[in-house]
Design an enzyme around this catalytic site. Structure first.
Site, mmCIF file in Angstrom:
data_model
loop_
_atom_site.group_PDB
_atom_site.id
_atom_site.type_symbol
_atom_site.label_atom_id
_atom_site.label_comp_id
_atom_site.label_asym_id
_atom_site.label_seq_id
_atom_site.Cartn_x
_atom_site.Cartn_y
_atom_site.Cartn_z
ATOM 1 N N GLY B 44 0.796 -1.224 0.000
ATOM 2 C CA GLY B 44 0.000 0.000 0.000
ATOM 3 C C GLY B 44 0.829 1.274 0.000
ATOM 4 N N CYS B 253 -28.056 -9.125 -15.483
ATOM 5 C CA CYS B 253 -27.563 -8.769 -16.811
ATOM 6 C C CYS B 253 -28.596 -9.168 -17.870
ATOM 7 C CB CYS B 253 -26.239 -9.476 -17.071
ATOM 8 S SG CYS B 253 -25.669 -9.356 -18.781
ATOM 9 N N CYS B 256 -26.867 -12.168 -20.122
ATOM 10 C CA CYS B 256 -26.516 -13.502 -19.609
ATOM 11 C C CYS B 256 -27.272 -13.832 -18.325
ATOM 12 C CB CYS B 256 -25.007 -13.606 -19.364
ATOM 13 S SG CYS B 256 -24.455 -12.717 -17.896
ATOM 14 N N CYS B 278 -23.411 -6.908 -18.188
ATOM 15 C CA CYS B 278 -22.132 -7.096 -17.504
ATOM 16 C C CYS B 278 -21.110 -6.084 -18.030
ATOM 17 C CB CYS B 278 -21.571 -8.488 -17.762
ATOM 18 S SG CYS B 278 -22.493 -9.821 -16.996
ATOM 19 N N CYS B 284 -19.377 -12.215 -19.325
ATOM 20 C CA CYS B 284 -20.700 -12.278 -19.921
ATOM 21 C C CYS B 284 -20.709 -13.291 -21.074
ATOM 22 C CB CYS B 284 -21.107 -10.890 -20.415
ATOM 23 S SG CYS B 284 -22.872 -10.704 -20.736
HETATM 24 ZN ZN LIG Z 1 -23.769 -10.627 -18.646
#
Ligand SMILES: [Zn+2]
Ligand SMILES: Nc1ncnc2c1ncn2[C@@H]1O[C@H](COP(=O)(O)OP(=O)(O)OP(=O)(O)O)[C@@H](O)[C@H]1O
Ligand SMILES: [Mg+2]
Lengths: 280, 315
Positions: B44, B253, B256, B278, B284
């Protein structure tokens, strides 16, 4: 600014409640032979004094006498050329402040110490709300409950006479007096034991000054705060401080209880300073 | 990289043989690897490095490209995404750049890649051990917006003086009733450094936590590299009474039927028609290849039932 006018409406003897005395007490702060030179120019020279818990010390003197330099050296905002400053931590140990690590120093400055600047813009975040300005120190020490932080901030706004419903306003929308009171709230929220103030009423007009002084006096007494207040206004010293240090050309030329110094100045320079300022 | 620069490189066909593997010279790569190693050793922490000119403008991922160029080898397989998609100009250009300059295999499949360079997303498919994800970072300093002085922010990191970070979150809640930061949501890495995860949606923050993959961050213009080694704790900042939350989506989505994924809004027409799909195009496509269907899949429009209908609409 007309000092004679400022002091006209102020009482002639101190209204500062006596500092509660406890013989077992040890000093909160020890300043030992602190000197600061800017090149060859003297900022302040060979300054020593003790500050006791709950005691308010005023540093007075004309412009250029070294007041700000001394305050900045003690509060670690500046490193003195020589000398030592010791502070009694909450656990009772005396520590040399310039030997503290950066993290320790920052922790001290945001918990146990406060610093009130003459210009509120130097001590506030002007682009975040009043609530966040007050809450920042709480978040810095690990407070993570929004509701509690906000409630504490609102309480502190009230204590410094800012309406609770101004909590989401930015300081830009505040008057000079309100900004200064916000700065005070921001400093006091973590319950510090020592507050440094450099001309806290400096930029304000007379009636606003009087109100701020009243507020400060009340808070300092109520919370038992120790404070070092730099001012060139003897009326401010009279109202706020138990003890006074008079500076000239970087050196302390007189020190004593505020009433004694103002009513019976010993050093010719102090006499001159007082007669020129506190004339009736 | 703009297509113009690609053409420039193309025009120098003869000179291409003179380019070093992965474009950067070996000394520069060593310097960048040292910065990466330091970053891994101090999770970090922003490590300064001497950012080089790249044949593409700042803002096109020069930091990420330099990190990728320094770690990639001939056996690697590279995937490049921009906002989750493999087929945007930026992603296509960077992929082409490495295909040409390092002769590495490229892929769009998350699971096949050994190095993934990304702008603004972490793939939906969990990353696994041995993979490296390289983020393109525009502004590495999470404290910048409240404290513009670099000298001061460096000190704040050094002494862990992080109250300011919560001031920002406090202001969000005070003004909007909730933490309104949705991208570049600050995290604390391994209980020590506060870090900007680059402008990924906060939806992706939980994927950073104890990730199996090595996460590297490169900021070209600002000349900073930072890193999160595998299996490192990454915690999103919040308040006890306003805990960190990721974005939620009302519907799955449209292509999909995927839920629990980050969705992009796509405008379909100027009558207000829109759909959510997506943002991770590979994810997807992979789902569709495995027979999953969304409400706007062609055969669904013809009457079959979509995944989302079965699973409900709560994400
Ligand atoms: Zn998708
Ligand atoms: N940064 C600096 N560089 C050089 N000289 C300085 C600096 N700051 C202060 N001085 C000098 O140090 C001396 C003390 O200044 P200081 O600001 O401490 O006085 P002061 O008592 O606070 O004055 P004022 O009432 O005007 O605020 C002056 O001679 C001043 O010119
Ligand atoms: Mg001064």
């Amino acid at each position: 600014m007309n000092k004679a006018h400022t002091s006209d409406h102020l009482p002639k003897s101190s209204l500062v409640p006596p500092r509660p005395m406890d013989l077992s007490e040890k000093p909160l702060l020890q300043v030992r032979s602190v000197s600061k030179y800017y090149g060859r120019r003297v900022g302040c020279e060979d300054i020593s004094f003790d500050l006791w818990p709950g005691e308010v010390l005023a540093i007075v003197g004309e412009s250029g006498s070294g007041k700000t330099t001394l305050l900045d050296c003690i509060s670690t905002r500046m490193t003195p050329t020589s000398g030592m400053v010791n502070y009694r931590m909450r656990d009772g140990t005396m520590r040399e402040v310039f030997r503290l690590g950066e993290a320790e120093k920052r922790f001290l400055m945001r918990t146990d110490w406060g610093f009130v600047h003459q210009n509120p813009a130097d001590g506030l975040r002007m682009t975040v709300s009043a609530g966040a300005n007050v809450g920042e120190r709480l978040m810095a020490i690990g407070k993570r409950h929004y509701g509690d932080i906000r409630e504490t901030a609102a309480d502190w706004l009230e204590q410094v006479e800012i309406a609770r419903d101004r909590i989401d306003d930015q300081p830009r929308a505040f008057s000079g007096g309100m900004r200064q009171r916000l700065q005070i709230a921001r400093n006091l929220v973590t319950g510090p034991r020592l507050v440094f103030m450099d001309e806290p009423t400096g930029g304000l007009d007379v009636s606003v000054q009087a109100r701020l002084l009243d507020l400060l006096r009340g808070l300092v007494a109520e919370l038992g705060l120790a404070a070092i207040v730099v001012t060139h206004d003897l009326a401010v010293a009279r109202l706020l401080s138990h003890r006074m240090v008079v500076m000239k050309e970087g050196r302390v030329i007189e020190t004593g209880l505020t009433d004694r110094v103002l009513d019976d100045p010993q050093a010719p320079y102090t006499q001159l300073l007082i007669s020129s300022i506190l004339q009736v | 990289m703009t297509s113009a620069t690609l053409h420039d490189i193309e025009a120098q066909q003869g000179a291409i043989a003179d380019y070093n593997f992965a474009y950067l010279d070996e000394q520069t790569k060593r310097m960048i690897r040292r910065a990466i190693l330091k970053g891994i050793a101090i999770p970090g922490y922003q490590v300064p490095f001497a950012s080089r000119e790249m044949p593409m403008p700042y803002g096109w991922g020069t930091g990420g490209v330099q990190v990728t160029a320094s770690i990639i080898g001939p056996d690697d397989t590279l995937k490049v995404i921009d906002q989750g998609a493999d087929d945007t100009t930026n992603a296509v250009s960077i992929r082409a750049f490495f295909a040409r300059m390092a002769k590495v295999r490229t892929t769009t499949h998350t699971a096949e890649a050994t190095v993934i360079q990304t702008r603004h997303r972490i793939p939906e498919e969990p990353l696994h051990e041995g993979q490296v994800i390289v983020f393109q970072v525009p502004i590495p300093e999470p404290l910048r917006f409240l404290e513009p002085r670099e000298t001061e922010t460096r000190k704040m990191h050094a002494v862990e003086d992080y109250g300011l970070m919560h001031v920002k979150l406090y202001e969000d809640i005070a003004q909007k009733g909730h933490i309104a930061t949705n991208y570049a949501y600050p995290v604390k890495v391994k209980g020590r450094y506060i870090m900007d995860p680059s402008p990924t949606p906060k939806f992706d923050n939980p994927k950073m936590h104890r990730s199996e993959a090595l996460q590297l961050y490169g900021a070209g213009r600002e000349m900073r590299i930072y890193a999160i080694p595998p299996y490192t704790d990454v915690v999103s900042l919040d308040f006890e009474d306003y805990p960190f939350e990721i974005q939620h989506f009302e519907e799955p989505c449209a292509l999909c039927g995927g839920t629990d994924v980050f969705l992009d809004e796509v405008i379909l027409d100027d009558q207000g028609g829109r759909m959510f799909v997506c943002s991770d195009s590979d994810y997807c496509e992979d789902r569709r290849a495995h027979g999953h269907r969304g409400s706007l899949s062609p055969d669904i429009l013809d009457g079959a039932s979509a995944d989302g209908d079965k699973e409900g609409t709560e994400a």
